[in-house]
Scaffold this active site. Sequence first.
Site, mmCIF file in Angstrom:
data_model
loop_
_atom_site.group_PDB
_atom_site.id
_atom_site.type_symbol
_atom_site.label_atom_id
_atom_site.label_comp_id
_atom_site.label_asym_id
_atom_site.label_seq_id
_atom_site.Cartn_x
_atom_site.Cartn_y
_atom_site.Cartn_z
ATOM 1 N N GLU B 225 2.916 42.421 70.585
ATOM 2 C CA GLU B 225 2.013 41.834 69.603
ATOM 3 C C GLU B 225 2.620 40.580 68.968
ATOM 4 O OE1 GLU B 225 1.968 45.274 70.240
ATOM 5 O OE2 GLU B 225 0.132 44.571 71.170
ATOM 6 N N ASN B 309 0.376 45.923 77.410
ATOM 7 C CA ASN B 309 -0.757 44.998 77.413
ATOM 8 C C ASN B 309 -0.318 43.546 77.498
ATOM 9 O OD1 ASN B 309 0.188 45.645 74.591
ATOM 10 N ND2 ASN B 309 -1.044 43.830 74.191
ATOM 11 N N ASP B 351 -6.173 45.954 74.541
ATOM 12 C CA ASP B 351 -4.843 46.472 74.182
ATOM 13 C C ASP B 351 -4.544 47.795 74.878
ATOM 14 O OD1 ASP B 351 -2.338 46.489 72.889
ATOM 15 O OD2 ASP B 351 -3.094 47.776 71.315
#
Lengths: 199, 625
Positions: B225, B309, B351
Site C-alpha cells: 500500500e 496485490n 486488493d
Amino acid sequence: MFSPSRIEILACTEILACAVLLTGCQRAASDLPPPVQPKQAAAVITSALVPGMAHGASSSDPRADAVYDNAQAVAEGKRLFNQYNCSGCHSNGGGGMGPALMDDEWIYGARLEQIHNTLVQGRPNGMPAWGGKIPDPQLWELAAYVRSMSLPETIDAANGPTPSQAPAPVPRKVAQDSGWSPPPGTTNNFTDVIKGPGQ
Amino acid sequence: MRCKTTRLCLLLVSLPLAAAAPTVPAPVPDSEVFSREQIGHALAAPTPQAGHTAASPANAPPDDGQWTMPAKNYASTRFSSLKEITPQNVAQLTPLLSFSLAVNKGQEAAPIVADNTMYVVTAYPNFVYALDLTKPGAPLKWRFAPKPVPASQGIACCDVVNRGGTVDHGKYIFNTLDGQTIALDVKTGLPLWRTRLGNINVGETITMAPLVAQGHVYVGNSGGELGVRGWLAALDEETGKLLWRAYSTGPDRDVLIGPQFKPFYPADRGTDLGVSSWPPQAWQIGGGTVWGWVTYDAELNNVIYGVANPGPWNQEQRPGDNKWTAGIFARDPASGAARWYYQFSPHDEHDYDGVNEQLLLDMPFGGQMRKVLVHIDRNGYVYVIDRHTGQVLSADPFGPVNSSKGVDLQSGRLIVNEDKTTHVGRITHDICPTASGAKDWNPSSFSPDTGLIYIPHENICMDWQNMEVNYIAGTPYVGAEVHMKPGPGGNRGQLTAWDPVNRRPAWIVKENFPIWSATAATAGGLVFYGTMDGWFKAVDAGSGKLLWKYKMDSGVIGQPVSYRGPDGHQYIAVLSGVGGWSGAVVSGPVDPRDGSAALGFVNVMSDLPKYSTAGGTLYVFSLPH
C-alpha cells in the site's frame, strides 16, 4: 512584557529548523553554572509543560494568523491533504496507519503552530518530516485543515461515513486550547461513552 | 433496524453518522452475489472413490507432539495427531496459565513449541519470550527485545502485527517490523545473526512468518500500500547471508525467470512480462509484496508462495495484467529460479492479494490421485492446483462473490465482472468480496480424518471509488476510498468446513465478526478458532457443533496450536489481542466516525469497541489432570 526565554523561542519559530536550535539552546544552558535570577524578574521561571509551546495562555505566529478564520485556507488544505497522501494514513480524519485527526486527542498540541511543527519536523512513530519538502504556506494550510477536522462545525457538516468533506474555518479561539492527549501506550478512544452490548 | 431496501437503509444509517455514534451498514442483499453452481468450475467431476485425501509424509511427517513452525508442517495442515482432548471431554478444557505479552496490538503469531520450550513473538516492538514448559507456571527462560525503529509503525498498512517465528536447528528465527530477520540462540536468547532486508524509507516492513527449509530461511516484504516493489529473499540459515532475492515485478533477470520457467498457461509465457504488462516504470512501484505464507514442497523440491496485490489500488493508473502480482510462484530453492506461476487475479482491481496459505495434499481428482495444492484466495475462490505444473483443476467460490464470474479453466483466467470495475469519480457499490477478501491471511487447517479444510473467513463486501494518487516514497500509494459493509445475511464472519474433493462446504458456522484467527484441527476430532469479540472456541470437526468456548481478555486473531507437554498430556495454546486490519478500530489510533478509516474497514467494524478492548495475552489450556 517578554521574558528573555520567551523572546528566544519566538525567534526560533521564525526558522524552520526550530528543533535543532532549541536543542542547541538547551545544551548551551546546561553547560552553564546554575542560573541566577535576573534582578528585574518579578516571578520564578515558569516551565512549559505542553511540548512545542511557550508557557503563555496563547501564542501567535503571524503565519498562523493568516489561516485563522480563513475558509479558503482549509479548503486548500483539504486538497493538499489528498495530494500529499496525508489521507493515505489519516483517512478522512479517522486514521489508519496514522492517528485519527478528527478526535480531540492532540499528542503534540492542538494549536496551529504546534500542528505546523509536527508537519515540519515529523514525529518519531512514522510521521514524515515535510519541512523543506512542501512549501511553507501550504504547510500552514494543511495545519488549518487538520485543526478543522475535529471542529464540531466540520463534523456536523458531514452527511455520511466520510467526514471532513466540508471543513469549517478554524476560529482564533481554538488557540486557547492546547489539546488533550491519551496516556502513553494506550490505544483506545477515551473521550466518548461507549455503550456495550451488556447494557 | 430493519430496512426494506439497501438504498433506503443506507440513507437512514448514513444521515446521523458523523454526529452520533456510527452504525454498521445494512448487509448486501443475497441477490447481489453469484451462487456456487453459477460460477464454480472443475476440469472433471468429483471422484471421491479414487482415494483418500491426505498430506504426504514428506510434507507432513509423523507428529512428534511439538509445533515448531506456524503451519505445523510444510503441507500446512495445522493438524495435530494428539487425541486426548475429544468432543466428549472438551467441555472440561480449562486455562492452565496466561502470560501478558505487554503489547496491546494485534497478536497474529503462533506460539511455537520445541524441546519443551514455548516461543512467542509479539506485535511491534516484536518482543520474543521463551517459556519453560517443564516447570509449573511456565517461567520465563529469556526475553529478547529487537528494538525495531519506531518509525516503522507509521508505514505498516494494517496494524503492527507479526505472524510468528519458527524453531530449527537450535535457532528461533523471526522478522521485525522494520525489516530485519533475526536468528536467536534458543538456549540464550542472544542473536546469532541479524540481517536487514527491508528499507522503511521506501515503505518496506516485514510482518510475515519466515519459512525455514533445507538450510534456507525464506522472507518476503510488506508494503504493497506504499508503492513497495515486492520480493522473496532466501537466507542461509547458519549465517543469515542473502543467497538470492526474487522480485515480483520487473525484467526476467530480477524475477529470476529463465530456462526453467514453464508456466502452464500461454498468458504467462513471454519475455519480461513483468515490465510489459505495466505502464512505463510502473512496475518499480507496483507492489506484489510477499507478506503471506511461504511453503516448501519436499516431494517436488519447490518453494511455493503467493504474491500480493498490484499498486496503487487505483487500477486506472496501471493498465495491463501487472505481472507477477496477485498470483503464485513455484521456485527452485537452490537458485530461486521460477518454475511455474499462475495469476489468480490478472490486473487486480480490488486488493485481492494472492498471499494466503497453500495446503499441499494428495487428493483424488478425475479418477486418480493427484499431487495438488489447495489455495483459498482473497478473490473468493478455493483453487485446487496441480503442484507439478500450476494447472488449475477446480476453482469454486467459498464466500460472497460478484467481482468475477468464475475461472475459465481453459485459459486459467479469472472472468472479471465489468459491473464491479472501479473508477475515478464514481462509486462502484456492493463489490463482493471486500478488499481484505472472502478470506485474508489467517490460515486454514486440514484433517485427514474428515478430509475437510477448515476455512476461517469473512463475509464482507464494499463500495469503492478510485482517486488519482501521486507516488511519494514512504507514504501510502493507494488511490482509492473504500467503505466496507456486511455480506449477504449480515454475519461478518464464517467458519466453512470445505470438502475439496466434492467442491462444497460440509458445514458452516456463522460469526458476528469476521474470523481473523487461524484454525487448528486435531485427531481428537476438534477444530479450534477464536473470534474478534474474545471467544476461543472448539467445534466438532465432523459437524461444526460448538462444544466449548472460553472468554479471553481481548479478541483472538492469532494461530492456535496443539502440543504434547513434558507430562505427556495434550495442550492447546493461542494468543489473544485483537487488532490487525479488521481490528484497527480497537488496537489502532482510529476514530470510528470515519468509515473510510483503516482503508475502509472501520465502516463495517465500528461496533467492535463495544465487544473487545485491546490486549495481548498467551493462554494455555488443558484438561484437568
